[in-house]
Write a protein that holds these residues in place. Structure first.
Motif, short mmCIF file in Angstrom:
data_model
loop_
_atom_site.label_atom_id
_atom_site.label_comp_id
_atom_site.label_asym_id
_atom_site.label_seq_id
_atom_site.Cartn_x
_atom_site.Cartn_y
_atom_site.Cartn_z
N ILE A 18 0.85 -1.20 0.00
CA ILE A 18 0.00 0.00 0.00
C ILE A 18 0.88 1.25 0.00
O ILE A 18 0.68 2.16 -0.82
CB ILE A 18 -0.98 -0.01 1.19
CG1 ILE A 18 -2.02 -1.11 1.01
CG2 ILE A 18 -1.65 1.35 1.36
CD1 ILE A 18 -2.86 -1.39 2.23
N TRP A 22 1.30 3.81 -3.14
CA TRP A 22 0.75 5.14 -2.87
C TRP A 22 1.76 6.25 -3.15
O TRP A 22 1.41 7.34 -3.59
CB TRP A 22 0.29 5.21 -1.41
CG TRP A 22 -0.06 6.58 -0.93
CD1 TRP A 22 -1.26 7.22 -1.06
CD2 TRP A 22 0.81 7.50 -0.24
NE1 TRP A 22 -1.20 8.47 -0.49
CE2 TRP A 22 0.06 8.66 0.01
CE3 TRP A 22 2.14 7.45 0.18
CZ2 TRP A 22 0.60 9.77 0.67
CZ3 TRP A 22 2.67 8.55 0.84
CH2 TRP A 22 1.90 9.68 1.08
N THR A 70 -5.03 -2.25 -1.86
CA THR A 70 -5.57 -1.92 -0.55
C THR A 70 -6.51 -3.00 -0.03
O THR A 70 -6.87 -3.00 1.14
CB THR A 70 -6.31 -0.56 -0.56
OG1 THR A 70 -7.39 -0.60 -1.48
CG2 THR A 70 -5.36 0.58 -0.88
N LEU A 71 -6.90 -3.92 -0.89
CA LEU A 71 -7.74 -5.04 -0.45
C LEU A 71 -6.91 -6.25 0.01
O LEU A 71 -7.47 -7.22 0.50
CB LEU A 71 -8.72 -5.44 -1.55
CG LEU A 71 -9.73 -4.34 -1.91
CD1 LEU A 71 -10.59 -4.78 -3.08
CD2 LEU A 71 -10.58 -3.98 -0.71
N TYR A 83 -13.20 -2.61 6.94
CA TYR A 83 -12.06 -2.02 6.24
C TYR A 83 -12.25 -2.12 4.73
O TYR A 83 -11.98 -1.16 4.00
CB TYR A 83 -10.74 -2.67 6.64
CG TYR A 83 -9.63 -2.32 5.69
CD1 TYR A 83 -9.00 -1.08 5.77
CD2 TYR A 83 -9.24 -3.20 4.67
CE1 TYR A 83 -8.01 -0.72 4.87
CE2 TYR A 83 -8.26 -2.84 3.77
CZ TYR A 83 -7.64 -1.61 3.87
OH TYR A 83 -6.67 -1.26 2.97
N ALA A 87 -12.02 0.84 2.09
CA ALA A 87 -11.00 0.81 1.04
C ALA A 87 -11.62 0.98 -0.34
O ALA A 87 -11.06 1.66 -1.20
CB ALA A 87 -10.20 -0.48 1.11
N GLY A 91 -10.84 4.15 -2.44
CA GLY A 91 -10.20 3.84 -3.71
C GLY A 91 -10.93 4.49 -4.88
O GLY A 91 -10.30 5.01 -5.81
N TYR A 120 -6.22 10.37 2.08
CA TYR A 120 -6.47 8.98 1.70
C TYR A 120 -5.64 8.01 2.54
O TYR A 120 -6.17 7.06 3.10
CB TYR A 120 -6.17 8.81 0.20
CG TYR A 120 -6.18 7.38 -0.26
CD1 TYR A 120 -7.37 6.77 -0.64
CD2 TYR A 120 -5.01 6.64 -0.34
CE1 TYR A 120 -7.39 5.46 -1.08
CE2 TYR A 120 -5.02 5.33 -0.77
CZ TYR A 120 -6.21 4.74 -1.14
OH TYR A 120 -6.23 3.45 -1.56
N ILE A 124 -7.12 5.31 5.11
CA ILE A 124 -6.91 3.87 4.87
C ILE A 124 -6.36 3.21 6.14
O ILE A 124 -6.86 2.17 6.58
CB ILE A 124 -5.97 3.64 3.66
CG1 ILE A 124 -6.74 3.77 2.35
CG2 ILE A 124 -5.27 2.28 3.72
CD1 ILE A 124 -7.73 2.66 2.05
#
Length: 144
Positions: A18, A22, A70-71, A83, A87, A91, A120, A124
């Motif tokens: 992540i 990012w 992010t999953l 979560y 996400a 997203g 973001y 997250i």
């Protein structure tokens, strides 16, 4: 993660992915709206070296990789469905910002993406914490 648990598990790798994915959209958005400063300072940021169009394409590409990454905490069992919902929503918002940067050559959209990307990342990781707290609370209700 390694200091607390003594190993590097898939959950740690998911968190690393992540942050890793990012970082480029975040910093390249900054580089787009501050391109003149980087150019004058001789700092070889992506828009200065590869051009703004290439930077915008890369921002969108990395965002498209980041959103499914992010999953990974859900897939590794590090987090749950609360979560996952956060996400997905976050997203979609990040993708919208990145798409706007891709489509618009203006500085305003890049600046907006930069500031949203900070929020973001905070949201997250906050969602990860809240998901774990919610799971712990629910576990206490089920098994007092």
């Amino acid at each position: 993660w390694a200091a607390a648990s003594g190993d590097i598990a898939w959950g740690a790798i998911a968190l690393f992915a992540i942050i890793f994915l990012w970082t480029p959209p975040h910093f390249w958005a900054l580089a787009l709206f501050r391109k003149g400063d980087y150019d004058r300072a001789g700092v070889p940021m992506m828009p200065v070296v590869a051009g703004e169009r290439s930077t915008r394409v890369q921002i969108l590409a990395y965002t498209c990789l980041l959103v499914p990454a992010t999953l990974l905490p859900v897939a590794t069992g590090t987090s749950g469905w609360a979560y996952a919902g956060a996400a997905v929503v976050l997203g979609a918002l990040l993708l919208r910002h990145s798409w706007r940067v891709y489509r618009d050559d203006g500085v305003r959209t890049a600046r907006s993406l930069f500031f949203f990307s900070i929020l973001y990342l905070f949201l997250i990781f906050s969602a990860l914490l809240l998901d774990r707290a919610l799971a712990a609370h629910l576990a206490l209700l089920v098994h007092p």
